[in-house]
Enzyme design. Structure first.
Site, PDB file in Angstrom:
ATOM      1  CG  HIS A 168    -129.259 -26.226  29.595  1.00  0.00           C
ATOM      2  ND1 HIS A 168    -128.255 -25.472  30.148  1.00  0.00           N
ATOM      3  CD2 HIS A 168    -128.713 -27.450  29.375  1.00  0.00           C
ATOM      4  CE1 HIS A 168    -127.149 -26.195  30.245  1.00  0.00           C
ATOM      5  NE2 HIS A 168    -127.394 -27.400  29.791  1.00  0.00           N
TER       6      HIS A 168
HETATM    7  C1  UD1 Z   1    -127.452 -31.588  26.136  1.00  0.00           C
HETATM    8  C2  UD1 Z   1    -126.636 -32.396  27.118  1.00  0.00           C
HETATM    9  C3  UD1 Z   1    -126.340 -31.549  28.359  1.00  0.00           C
HETATM   10  C4  UD1 Z   1    -125.713 -30.227  27.969  1.00  0.00           C
HETATM   11  C5  UD1 Z   1    -126.555 -29.508  26.937  1.00  0.00           C
HETATM   12  C6  UD1 Z   1    -125.794 -28.301  26.482  1.00  0.00           C
HETATM   13  C7  UD1 Z   1    -127.090 -34.803  27.116  1.00  0.00           C
HETATM   14  C8  UD1 Z   1    -127.713 -35.910  27.867  1.00  0.00           C
HETATM   15  N1  UD1 Z   1    -127.353 -33.566  27.569  1.00  0.00           N
HETATM   16  O1  UD1 Z   1    -128.705 -31.301  26.746  1.00  0.00           O
HETATM   17  O2  UD1 Z   1    -125.446 -32.257  29.194  1.00  0.00           O
HETATM   18  O3  UD1 Z   1    -125.599 -29.428  29.116  1.00  0.00           O
HETATM   19  O4  UD1 Z   1    -126.771 -30.384  25.805  1.00  0.00           O
HETATM   20  O5  UD1 Z   1    -126.517 -27.420  25.739  1.00  0.00           O
HETATM   21  O6  UD1 Z   1    -126.379 -35.042  26.189  1.00  0.00           O
HETATM   22  N2  UD1 Z   1    -132.986 -28.754  20.542  1.00  0.00           N
HETATM   23  C9  UD1 Z   1    -133.210 -27.834  19.537  1.00  0.00           C
HETATM   24  N3  UD1 Z   1    -132.157 -27.514  18.721  1.00  0.00           N
HETATM   25  C10 UD1 Z   1    -130.940 -28.069  18.828  1.00  0.00           C
HETATM   26  C11 UD1 Z   1    -130.734 -29.016  19.844  1.00  0.00           C
HETATM   27  C12 UD1 Z   1    -131.755 -29.340  20.691  1.00  0.00           C
HETATM   28  O7  UD1 Z   1    -134.304 -27.302  19.395  1.00  0.00           O
HETATM   29  O8  UD1 Z   1    -130.020 -27.722  18.041  1.00  0.00           O
HETATM   30  C13 UD1 Z   1    -134.105 -29.076  21.470  1.00  0.00           C
HETATM   31  C14 UD1 Z   1    -134.875 -30.316  21.072  1.00  0.00           C
HETATM   32  O9  UD1 Z   1    -136.216 -30.100  21.361  1.00  0.00           O
HETATM   33  C15 UD1 Z   1    -134.332 -31.367  22.011  1.00  0.00           C
HETATM   34  C16 UD1 Z   1    -133.985 -30.555  23.260  1.00  0.00           C
HETATM   35  O10 UD1 Z   1    -133.557 -29.298  22.767  1.00  0.00           O
HETATM   36  O11 UD1 Z   1    -135.225 -32.394  22.274  1.00  0.00           O
HETATM   37  C17 UD1 Z   1    -132.900 -31.173  24.114  1.00  0.00           C
HETATM   38  O12 UD1 Z   1    -131.725 -31.465  23.358  1.00  0.00           O
HETATM   39  P1  UD1 Z   1    -130.718 -32.645  23.803  1.00  0.00           P
HETATM   40  O13 UD1 Z   1    -129.509 -32.627  22.947  1.00  0.00           O
HETATM   41  O14 UD1 Z   1    -131.452 -33.925  23.898  1.00  0.00           O
HETATM   42  O15 UD1 Z   1    -130.352 -32.280  25.271  1.00  0.00           O
HETATM   43  P2  UD1 Z   1    -129.964 -30.887  25.908  1.00  0.00           P
HETATM   44  O16 UD1 Z   1    -131.001 -30.508  26.879  1.00  0.00           O
HETATM   45  O17 UD1 Z   1    -129.612 -29.938  24.819  1.00  0.00           O
HETATM   46  N1  UDP Z   2    -122.832 -20.616  25.246  1.00  0.00           N
HETATM   47  C1  UDP Z   2    -122.993 -19.772  24.157  1.00  0.00           C
HETATM   48  N2  UDP Z   2    -124.202 -19.153  23.954  1.00  0.00           N
HETATM   49  C2  UDP Z   2    -125.235 -19.282  24.805  1.00  0.00           C
HETATM   50  C3  UDP Z   2    -125.069 -20.136  25.942  1.00  0.00           C
HETATM   51  C4  UDP Z   2    -123.861 -20.795  26.112  1.00  0.00           C
HETATM   52  O1  UDP Z   2    -122.065 -19.580  23.394  1.00  0.00           O
HETATM   53  O2  UDP Z   2    -126.295 -18.680  24.566  1.00  0.00           O
HETATM   54  C5  UDP Z   2    -121.556 -21.334  25.390  1.00  0.00           C
HETATM   55  C6  UDP Z   2    -120.776 -21.057  26.666  1.00  0.00           C
HETATM   56  O3  UDP Z   2    -119.421 -20.958  26.311  1.00  0.00           O
HETATM   57  C7  UDP Z   2    -121.015 -22.300  27.504  1.00  0.00           C
HETATM   58  C8  UDP Z   2    -121.121 -23.363  26.433  1.00  0.00           C
HETATM   59  O4  UDP Z   2    -121.836 -22.726  25.398  1.00  0.00           O
HETATM   60  O5  UDP Z   2    -119.971 -22.593  28.388  1.00  0.00           O
HETATM   61  C9  UDP Z   2    -121.840 -24.633  26.844  1.00  0.00           C
HETATM   62  O6  UDP Z   2    -122.996 -24.269  27.472  1.00  0.00           O
HETATM   63  P1  UDP Z   2    -124.217 -25.161  27.899  1.00  0.00           P
HETATM   64  O7  UDP Z   2    -124.776 -24.437  29.052  1.00  0.00           O
HETATM   65  O8  UDP Z   2    -125.074 -25.388  26.729  1.00  0.00           O
HETATM   66  O9  UDP Z   2    -123.653 -26.605  28.290  1.00  0.00           O
HETATM   67  P2  UDP Z   2    -123.072 -27.220  29.658  1.00  0.00           P
HETATM   68  O10 UDP Z   2    -121.744 -26.623  29.878  1.00  0.00           O
HETATM   69  O11 UDP Z   2    -124.038 -26.946  30.746  1.00  0.00           O
HETATM   70  O12 UDP Z   2    -123.022 -28.674  29.382  1.00  0.00           O
END
Ligand code: UD1
Ligand code: UDP
Length: 360
Positions: free
Chosen positions: A205
């Site tokens: 991601h």
């Molecule tokens: C965020 C964090 C990242 C973390 C990740 C964990 C920041 C800058 N980034 O990235 O550090 O590793 O979360 O998962 O805070 N979306 C959905 N459903 C949701 C949430 C998001 O569909 O419940 C989609 C939306 O299209 C959104 C995109 O995911 O625009 C990105 O979500 P966002 O929270 O902006 O950043 P992440 O890539 O999730």
């Molecule tokens: N995780 C989960 N389901 C998934 C992927 C991740 O429960 O399908 C959990 C897992 O414990 C992981 C945490 O979510 O350590 C955070 O993961 P993510 O990769 O979203 O965030 P990051 O640690 O890279 O910020």
């Protein structure tokens, strides 16, 4: 008057980290308020963690949702300011490196409210990562810097932080993992996804991997070369899903793309995997404790302890398939070192540091 500790969470990685801290502070009789910014909002990215980990229902959900960095951070700040004004917490606790973390820190500090940063001091030294910007700002402004590893303590020292603010407490994400270990069932995961062993679990991601079409095309080719060797199960984060699928991710019979999994199902899948391919921060740590070989598709890691004391290796799209081949041939390690203080008691240490600061 009793102290009020306000926790700000919002994105998936925050939830396994806050659970043991909330619990330890509750055991110590501290009044707490749990705020969810709504940065993540799908059931599979948010609510399922509260249900499975017994995290109390958030007292407030700001419902900010998705947006550009500026818009999302600003929306969180705008919504938090009147809440902090109304509730006047004695301490704000923030977690990790997401936009919710830095937004809450900025608001609290400007109102004179002390901030405790859980998972302080991690550095990738890669300013193209939004998380690195969030880490630097949050650490610069926080009063209590609660670190998970010795290298994090050293980074803060090198940046001139007063040692009195730094507390090496261990890793609350690992508290959650150890507490739930008996609930991670590899067999259920295998049956559910219809794969035989050995299989690979993967998560992808990071913007550096999934945001640009050219990178995604190469990434899909690399994943297909892995799937030539063993089935690959990918609980796919919503970010980049469309790009990965339109680049042909599903055009290989060995690739099983599923929705993001609940914590217990995900950890069951990881536990039973012959190897994990990931760009996640948390997954590098979890595989370190479970002893599952972890191939991290990134040029750097802010968690080097998972390499020195764990099962993690950095790989590129070009080296991935060969690294998987080597890993499958070598099998799992029998023993491996565990990072110091990743012992299941970080939440208690954090609670004691927070209480000490409030008393002081
Ligand atoms: C965020 C964090 C990242 C973390 C990740 C964990 C920041 C800058 N980034 O990235 O550090 O590793 O979360 O998962 O805070 N979306 C959905 N459903 C949701 C949430 C998001 O569909 O419940 C989609 C939306 O299209 C959104 C995109 O995911 O625009 C990105 O979500 P966002 O929270 O902006 O950043 P992440 O890539 O999730
Ligand atoms: N995780 C989960 N389901 C998934 C992927 C991740 O429960 O399908 C959990 C897992 O414990 C992981 C945490 O979510 O350590 C955070 O993961 P993510 O990769 O979203 O965030 P990051 O640690 O890279 O910020």
């Amino acid at each position: 008057m009793p102290h009020l500790v306000l926790h700000v969470t919002g994105a998936r990685p925050n939830f396994p980290k806050c659970a043991p801290v909330l619990e330890a502070l509750a055991e110590r009789g501290v009044e707490q308020l749990l705020v969810h910014t709504g940065q993540h909002y799908d059931d599979a990215m948010s609510d399922v963690f509260f249900r499975q980990l017994g995290i109390p229902r958030p007292d407030v959900n700001l419902g900010v949702g998705s947006g550009s960095h500026g818009a999302q951070t600003a929306a969180i700040m705008t919504a938090l300011e009147p809440l902090f004004e109304e509730r006047r917490p004695d301490m704000v606790v923030v977690y990790g490196d997401v936009n919710s973390t830095v937004a809450a820190t900025l608001v609290a500090v400007k109102m004179g409210i002390p901030v405790a940063h859980v998972e302080a001091g991690l550095r990738s030294f890669d300013m193209s990562m939004p998380e690195e910007v969030n880490r630097l700002v949050t650490d610069r402004l926080s009063n209590l810097l609660l670190t998970t590893s010795v290298d994090a303590v050293a980074h803060l020292g090198n940046e001139g932080v007063d040692p009195a603010r730094i507390h090496f407490v261990g890793n609350p994400m690992i508290d959650t993992l150890l507490r739930n270990l008996d609930r991670f069932d590899a067999g259920t995961a295998r049956d559910r996804f219809g794969v035989t062993t050995p299989y690979i679990a993967a998560t992808l991601h990071r913007p550096g991997n999934v945001d640009r079409h050219e990178d995604v095309v190469e990434l899909v080719q690399a994943v297909h070369r892995v799937a030539d060797q063993a089935p690959v199960v990918i609980p796919l984060h919503p970010r980049g899903r469309g790009r990965l699928e339109s680049a042909g991710l599903l055009d290989h019979g060995g690739v099983h793309v599923v929705e993001p999994l609940g914590y217990l199902e995900f950890m069951g899948l990881v536990r039973g995997a012959a190897a994990v391919v990931t760009d996640s921060g948390g997954v590098q740590e979890e595989t370190t404790i479970l002893g599952v070989p972890c191939l991290t598709l990134r040029p750097n890691t802010e968690r080097p302890v998972t390499i020195t004391h764990g099962t993690n290796r950095l790989v590129t799209r070009h080296t991935l398939a060969d690294e998987v081949r080597r890993t499958l041939a070598a099998g799992r390690l029998d023993t491996w070192p565990v990072p110091p203080l990743w012992d299941g008691r970080a939440g208690e240490r954090i609670a004691d540091v927070v209480l000490g600061a409030l008393a002081g």
